[in-house]
Design a protein around this motif. Structure first.
Motif, mmCIF file in Angstrom:
data_model
loop_
_atom_site.group_PDB
_atom_site.id
_atom_site.type_symbol
_atom_site.label_atom_id
_atom_site.label_comp_id
_atom_site.label_asym_id
_atom_site.label_seq_id
_atom_site.Cartn_x
_atom_site.Cartn_y
_atom_site.Cartn_z
ATOM 1 N N PRO A 1 0.250 -1.716 0.030
ATOM 2 C CA PRO A 1 -0.113 -0.175 0.044
ATOM 3 C C PRO A 1 0.720 1.185 0.350
ATOM 4 C CG PRO A 1 -0.712 -1.216 1.211
ATOM 5 C CD PRO A 1 0.401 -2.224 1.064
ATOM 6 N N GLY A 2 0.441 2.337 -0.861
ATOM 7 C CA GLY A 2 1.137 3.764 -1.416
ATOM 8 C C GLY A 2 2.506 3.428 -1.508
ATOM 9 N N LYS A 3 2.364 2.111 -2.557
ATOM 10 C CA LYS A 3 3.270 1.951 -3.709
ATOM 11 C C LYS A 3 2.491 1.566 -5.177
ATOM 12 C CE LYS A 3 6.867 2.160 -1.081
ATOM 13 N NZ LYS A 3 7.449 3.672 -0.880
ATOM 14 N N GLY A 4 3.404 2.156 -5.623
ATOM 15 C CA GLY A 4 3.114 1.849 -7.131
ATOM 16 C C GLY A 4 3.739 0.832 -7.527
ATOM 17 N N PHE A 5 2.820 0.290 -8.725
ATOM 18 C CA PHE A 5 2.362 -1.099 -10.084
ATOM 19 C C PHE A 5 3.963 -0.370 -10.642
ATOM 20 C CE2 PHE A 5 -1.806 -2.184 -8.537
ATOM 21 C CZ PHE A 5 -1.982 -3.495 -8.422
ATOM 22 N N ALA A 6 4.202 -1.402 -10.882
ATOM 23 C CA ALA A 6 5.751 -1.645 -12.222
ATOM 24 C C ALA A 6 5.098 -1.410 -13.145
ATOM 25 C CB ALA A 6 6.248 -2.393 -11.809
ATOM 26 N N ASP A 7 4.118 -1.792 -13.662
ATOM 27 C CA ASP A 7 3.937 -2.179 -15.186
ATOM 28 C C ASP A 7 3.231 -0.397 -15.808
ATOM 29 O OD1 ASP A 7 2.179 -2.109 -17.514
ATOM 30 O OD2 ASP A 7 1.261 -4.048 -16.640
ATOM 31 N N PRO A 8 3.817 0.104 -16.496
ATOM 32 C CA PRO A 8 2.981 1.672 -16.657
ATOM 33 C C PRO A 8 1.417 1.848 -17.218
ATOM 34 C CG PRO A 8 4.381 1.496 -18.694
ATOM 35 C CD PRO A 8 4.509 0.023 -17.656
ATOM 36 N N ALA A 9 1.463 0.114 -17.529
ATOM 37 C CA ALA A 9 -0.246 0.927 -18.413
ATOM 38 C C ALA A 9 -1.218 0.614 -17.295
ATOM 39 C CB ALA A 9 -0.659 -0.976 -19.117
ATOM 40 N N ILE A 10 -1.198 -0.199 -16.354
ATOM 41 C CA ILE A 10 -1.723 -0.093 -15.636
ATOM 42 C C ILE A 10 -2.186 1.326 -14.462
ATOM 43 C CG2 ILE A 10 -2.130 -0.502 -12.742
ATOM 44 C CD1 ILE A 10 -0.895 -3.633 -13.207
ATOM 45 N N ALA A 11 -1.052 2.063 -14.307
ATOM 46 C CA ALA A 11 -1.207 3.857 -14.087
ATOM 47 C C ALA A 11 -1.847 4.464 -15.048
ATOM 48 C CB ALA A 11 0.761 5.174 -13.915
ATOM 49 N N ALA A 12 -1.872 4.421 -16.640
ATOM 50 C CA ALA A 12 -2.049 4.657 -17.010
ATOM 51 C C ALA A 12 -3.799 4.756 -17.681
ATOM 52 C CB ALA A 12 -1.976 4.578 -19.047
ATOM 53 N N GLY A 13 -3.943 2.577 -16.452
ATOM 54 C CA GLY A 13 -5.350 2.860 -16.872
ATOM 55 C C GLY A 13 -6.458 3.898 -15.698
ATOM 56 N N ALA A 14 -5.298 3.783 -14.740
ATOM 57 C CA ALA A 14 -6.060 4.670 -13.565
ATOM 58 C C ALA A 14 -6.555 5.566 -13.973
ATOM 59 C CB ALA A 14 -4.940 4.384 -12.436
ATOM 60 N N ALA A 15 -5.275 6.754 -14.793
ATOM 61 C CA ALA A 15 -6.036 7.754 -15.246
ATOM 62 C C ALA A 15 -6.565 8.019 -16.044
ATOM 63 C CB ALA A 15 -4.489 8.861 -15.605
#
Length: 168
Positions: free
Chosen positions: A117-131
């Motif tokens: 918790p409080g850390k990001g997933f390593a896969d940038p696709a997950i950040a793109a989907g969350a955005a």
């Protein structure tokens, strides 16, 4: 004392923040490195995404402005679904505390191991989907989204990683 706690943040978070700040008594409030020390004290808290203004309130109080993480999507992992914020960082949930409404699931094509918790997933696709989930959440009142709820955001072909000839 917490002045405004967003509804999605468990009440225990305020107690955790207060406990982290207990070490700052009246004498500590005049320290030249007060702001740095407050930031360091709150950095381990996975709910805190940003520490804003830090102001001493004499004789013995401290005013701290915080930004807390908020869930906008969930990611299916090897350990089950976990909520993520708009930056793809895992939002913590205490036992028995869950979001009050369903979030779209970010589908990455694999089931990654969840970060702490409080850390990001390593896969940038997950950040793109969350955005994208955050944008959809802001538009949730639109005519289309009221009639067509979004259950999942497929990012398995993000940046053409499966097939560059297909759309993302």
């Amino acid at each position: 004392e917490v002045l405004r706690r967003p509804g999605w943040v468990p009440g225990s978070v305020a107690a955790d923040v207060a406990a982290a700040l207990e070490v700052f008594d009246g004498a500590e409030l005049i320290s030249p490195d007060l702001e740095r020390r407050v930031r360091a004290a709150l950095a381990p808290n996975p709910w805190v995404s940003k520490v804003g203004a830090v102001r001493p309130l004499f004789p013995s109080r401290l005013a701290v402005s915080l930004e807390v993480r908020r869930p906008v999507a969930r990611v299916r992992t090897r350990e089950g679904a976990v909520p993520v914020g708009p930056d793809g960082v895992r939002v913590p949930w205490a036992a028995g505390e869950r979001p009050g409404h369903p979030f779209p699931e970010v589908v990455a094509g694999v089931f990654p191991s969840p970060p702490a918790p409080g850390k990001g997933f390593a896969d940038p696709a997950i950040a793109a989907g969350a955005a994208l989930a955050e944008i959809l959440a802001r538009e949730a009142g639109s005519w289309l989204l009221r009639r067509l709820p979004i259950a999942a955001i497929d990012v398995s072909n993000h940046a053409g990683r499966r097939d560059r000839r297909q759309s993302e």
